[in-house]
Design an enzyme around this catalytic site. Structure first.
Site, PDB file in Angstrom:
ATOM      1  N   GLU A 161       0.816  -1.215   0.000  1.00  0.00           N
ATOM      2  CA  GLU A 161       0.000   0.000   0.000  1.00  0.00           C
ATOM      3  C   GLU A 161       0.846   1.259   0.000  1.00  0.00           C
ATOM      4  O   GLU A 161       0.854   2.026   0.974  1.00  0.00           O
ATOM      5  CB  GLU A 161      -0.959  -0.019   1.186  1.00  0.00           C
ATOM      6  CG  GLU A 161      -1.825  -1.264   1.192  1.00  0.00           C
ATOM      7  CD  GLU A 161      -3.071  -1.131   2.043  1.00  0.00           C
ATOM      8  OE1 GLU A 161      -3.116  -0.222   2.868  1.00  0.00           O
ATOM      9  OE2 GLU A 161      -3.990  -1.946   1.854  1.00  0.00           O
ATOM     10  N   GLU A 335      -5.283  -8.607  -0.879  1.00  0.00           N
ATOM     11  CA  GLU A 335      -6.071  -8.383   0.341  1.00  0.00           C
ATOM     12  C   GLU A 335      -7.500  -8.047  -0.042  1.00  0.00           C
ATOM     13  O   GLU A 335      -7.727  -7.292  -0.981  1.00  0.00           O
ATOM     14  CB  GLU A 335      -5.559  -7.186   1.171  1.00  0.00           C
ATOM     15  CG  GLU A 335      -4.341  -7.437   1.986  1.00  0.00           C
ATOM     16  CD  GLU A 335      -3.885  -6.197   2.776  1.00  0.00           C
ATOM     17  OE1 GLU A 335      -4.745  -5.403   3.212  1.00  0.00           O
ATOM     18  OE2 GLU A 335      -2.672  -6.042   2.932  1.00  0.00           O
TER      19      GLU A 335
HETATM   20  C1  GCO Z   1      -3.774  -2.099   5.199  1.00  0.00           C
HETATM   21  C2  GCO Z   1      -2.917  -3.240   5.420  1.00  0.00           C
HETATM   22  C3  GCO Z   1      -3.408  -4.158   6.461  1.00  0.00           C
HETATM   23  C4  GCO Z   1      -4.673  -3.791   7.217  1.00  0.00           C
HETATM   24  C5  GCO Z   1      -5.926  -4.153   6.460  1.00  0.00           C
HETATM   25  C6  GCO Z   1      -7.215  -3.813   7.179  1.00  0.00           C
HETATM   26  O1  GCO Z   1      -4.505  -2.116   4.273  1.00  0.00           O
HETATM   27  O2  GCO Z   1      -3.779  -1.171   5.989  1.00  0.00           O
HETATM   28  O3  GCO Z   1      -2.364  -3.845   4.354  1.00  0.00           O
HETATM   29  O4  GCO Z   1      -2.300  -4.101   7.266  1.00  0.00           O
HETATM   30  O5  GCO Z   1      -4.698  -4.413   8.428  1.00  0.00           O
HETATM   31  O6  GCO Z   1      -5.955  -3.471   5.247  1.00  0.00           O
HETATM   32  O7  GCO Z   1      -7.323  -2.447   7.384  1.00  0.00           O
END
Ligand code: GCO
Length: 428
Positions: A161, A335
């Site tokens: 990210e 994700e």
């Molecule tokens: C993000 C990360 C994860 C988070 C998930 C839920 O997106 O911030 O990759 O570490 O825990 O996305 O918010």
């Protein structure tokens, strides 16, 4: 009975985690240090032992296999590997070697993330992402890890990210060091993009085999929340920052707006063999006050939301996957998940999002994985342990892994390589 949604042969099913959120006792990174100051994390918790995944990874691999997974995305904790600048800790390399071997024994394909939000304290003290040397330091670390584990890791994820760190740490004041400075934000944004190229190059040159290397972009489907010209511009700017800046930057090898004017960066063009996509929700935005100049419009009153307050918006998933595929590289869902105390809501969320992924597949998107966020309830950054994203619960104190009904449902999907007809009928 509903229509079965079948996924392509060889599709990767599993979960994603990050070191700081699950390993426990990552005492040498800037998040740990910030947590100890107290008062920052909303629910008053600190990461502490987290899920003790550092010691219990064998049990976790066993459970993943038992629940039908064939892949696992985890992150390597940079502050363990390079505890002081230029000093490499071989014992910690050995630890991750054991993790990777264990995954293989349990028929889980490793997807290793190199940077997932956390910086070693020494790196942070040199200015973190504001340091002009940041991309080179990340490149050196990536080269080192690729040399050490390159024989065993087929998928490397460079930075998780990339848009979140600059915005949360330097503009919104939500992640350490909690600054609210638009100039710093743009500097960090430049450095992270440059690092994506550097890391890709470093892995390519150092890994013994030819691994697949890519970034993990958190794609958000952005819509204007009003019909004035300013609102449309705000949406365009938000979309540019969250999505296009990174995707176009990697395709063209340039630093575009808002952090640059299109200047080329050596090694950035085509620095991806695939694109990792994280998707949670859409963003509806309008023009707002400084420092961000953009304001997020809360979800409509009748919208379904998560405990994070994020709107459930599966169509945006399809939109983002289609857009990512337009860049001509394979797409991996790295994700997707929901913070909720209601596991039935999680099950519905998963099936509704898989249906959108399947819609993208049917339209020709080269989609290769669904890695659910996340395996077990864990430390959700500035939200703490209160937010529950796991297929497994975490029993406070014992840290016991307790499967939720969604873990069983996910197992059924992964084993069938399909969303079975009855499931589709029930949730769609
Ligand atoms: C993000 C990360 C994860 C988070 C998930 C839920 O997106 O911030 O990759 O570490 O825990 O996305 O918010």
């Amino acid at each position: 009975m509903g229509q079965e949604l079948r996924f392509p042969d060889g599709f990767h099913w599993g979960t994603a985690t990050s070191s700081h959120q699950v390993e426990g006792n990552n005492r040498n990174n800037h998040w740990w240090r910030w947590e100890q100051e107290g008062g920052h994390v909303k629910d008053g918790t600190t990461s502490g032992p987290a899920c003790d995944h550092y010691n219990r990874f064998e049990e976790d691999c066993r459970l993943m296999e038992e629940f039908g997974h064939n892949a696992y995305r985890f992150s390597i904790e940079w502050s363990r590997i390079e505890p002081q600048e230029g000093r490499w800790d071989e014992k910690e390399v050995e630890h991750y070697r054991r993790v990777v071997d264990c995954l293989r024994r349990h028929n889980l394909t490793p997807f290793a993330t190199l940077h997932h939000f956390c910086n070693p304290v020494w790196f942070e003290e040199q200015g973190g992402w504001l340091n002009p040397q940041a991309p080179a330091l990340l490149g050196r670390y990536a080269a080192y890890m690729a040399k050490q584990l390159g024989d065993a890791v087929p998928f490397w994820l460079t930075v998780n990210e990339p848009s979140v760190t600059p915005a949360a740490a330097y503009l919104m004041g939500e992640f350490p060091p909690c600054h609210r400075d638009p100039r710093e934000f743009l500097t960090a944004t430049r450095h992270v993009l440059i690092a994506l190229g550097r890391m890709h190059q470093a892995i390519r040159e150092s890994a013994p085999h030819s691994p697949q290397i890519g970034p993990v972009i958190n794609m958000t489907y952005v819509m204007p929340g009003g019909d004035t010209e300013e609102d449309r511009q705000a949406a365009q700017l938000m979309d540019q920052y969250l999505n296009a800046y990174w995707l176009d930057g990697l395709r063209d090898g340039v630093i575009g707006p808002p952090a640059g004017d299109g200047e080329p960066v050596e090694g950035l063009k085509g620095a991806w063999d695939f694109v990792g996509v994280n998707y949670y929700s859409r963003a509806v935005v309008k023009a707002g006050p400084p420092p961000a100049m953009i304001e997020q419009v809360p979800p409509p009153a009748d919208a379904e939301t998560s405990t994070m307050g994020w709107e459930v918006y599966p169509d945006g998933f399809y939109q983002c996957l289609k857009r990512a595929a337009g860049y001509g590289v394979p797409v991996y869902i790295t994700e997707n998940g929901i913070g909720t105390d209601d596991d039935e809501q999680r099950r519905r969320y998963v099936v509704r999002h898989l249906a959108q992924a399947h819609r993208a597949l049917r339209e020709g998107v080269d989609l290769r994985s669904y890695l659910h966020w996340t395996f077990q309830d864990n430390f959700e950054w500035a939200e703490g342990f209160r937010q529950k994203f796991g297929l497994f619960a975490r029993e406070e104190g014992t840290l016991r892994r307790i499967p939720k009904p969604s873990a069983a449902m996910f197992a059924e999907i992964a084993r069938a390589n399909a969303v079975p007809g009855e499931m589709a009928e029930r949730y769609l």
